[in-house]
Structure formats: C-alpha cells, structure tokens
Scaffold this active site. Structure first.
Site, PDB file in Angstrom:
ATOM      1  N   LYS A 108      25.824 -49.378 -15.963  1.00 39.73           N
ATOM      2  CA  LYS A 108      25.667 -48.688 -15.558  1.00 39.73           C
ATOM      3  C   LYS A 108      24.340 -47.972 -16.856  1.00 39.73           C
ATOM      4  O   LYS A 108      25.431 -47.118 -18.200  1.00 39.73           O
ATOM      5  CB  LYS A 108      25.842 -47.032 -14.796  1.00 39.73           C
TER       6      LYS A 108
ATOM      7  N   THR B 181      19.720 -43.932 -16.077  1.00 38.14           N
ATOM      8  CA  THR B 181      19.304 -42.850 -14.517  1.00 38.14           C
ATOM      9  C   THR B 181      18.480 -41.874 -14.109  1.00 38.14           C
ATOM     10  O   THR B 181      17.737 -41.969 -15.081  1.00 38.14           O
ATOM     11  CB  THR B 181      20.942 -41.558 -15.494  1.00 38.14           C
TER      12      THR B 181
ATOM     13  N   GLU C 140      21.656 -49.405 -12.475  1.00 31.01           N
ATOM     14  CA  GLU C 140      22.066 -48.895 -11.992  1.00 31.01           C
ATOM     15  C   GLU C 140      23.439 -49.740 -11.277  1.00 31.01           C
ATOM     16  O   GLU C 140      24.413 -48.429 -10.661  1.00 31.01           O
ATOM     17  CB  GLU C 140      21.410 -48.068 -10.774  1.00 31.01           C
TER      18      GLU C 140
END
Length: 103
Positions: free
Chosen positions: A21, A24, A74
């Site tokens: 990841k 954000t 993500e």
C-alpha cells in the site's frame, strides 16, 4: 510520547509495512500534506505508532476518476477501492491522494 501525524485502519498496517500500500486517499480535512513531509503513522483504533512515512506526491481525484493504478497502489481491486472510499467518506466527491514510502 510523540503524537502521530496520520492514522490508518489497523487492517492496512501489514500492507503498508510490506510496501503493498503506497497511497492513501483522504478528504479535505487531510489535504494539507505535501511532498517531503515526514509523518509518524499510527493505527486509527488505538493511535499506536507503527512506522514513519515520507510523502512523495499529492494529487486530487474524484470517486469516478479513480483508476486501476490507484487500486494497485492501495492493494485492492478498483471496485473494492471505490467501496472502501464510499464507506469511509459517505457523500463526499473530492478526495486527495497522498503517495508515500515507508522510511
């Protein structure tokens, strides 16, 4: 104890630490981060510190303009990403992408 600058749901901690990841997506309340910022990262549930990240880029996006690349960053499918964003920010349309790397 030093305060955390940004928090993530605990379910994202392993993906962040493993480098799966790398972005954000946040609402306007967290649109102030900029490239070069170094942030202490904590878990949303207990505010426990778990790493430090450096912001590498920022951009704006809407739910409709999210792409497969955003989803890959993500570590989700595009459908999952749109659902997660809708669940976290119901009724919102403008979002801020924060790209980062762990330090």
């Amino acid at each position: 104890m030093q305060a955390n600058d940004i928090t993530f749901f605990q379910r994202f901690q392993d993906d962040i630490l493993a480098g799966r990841k790398t972005i954000t997506i946040r609402d306007a309340a967290e649109s102030h981060f900029k490239p070069g910022d170094v942030l202490r990262v904590g878990r949303y549930e207990d505010d426990g510190y778990f790493c430090t990240i450096a912001v590498t880029a920022t951009s704006t996006v809407t739910l409709d303009t999210l792409t497969e690349q955003h989803a890959q960053q993500e570590n989700m499918t595009l459908g999952q990403l749109r659902q997660v964003i809708s669940d976290i920010y119901p009724g919102e349309s403008q979002f801020y992408v924060i790209e980062f790397k762990t330090l």
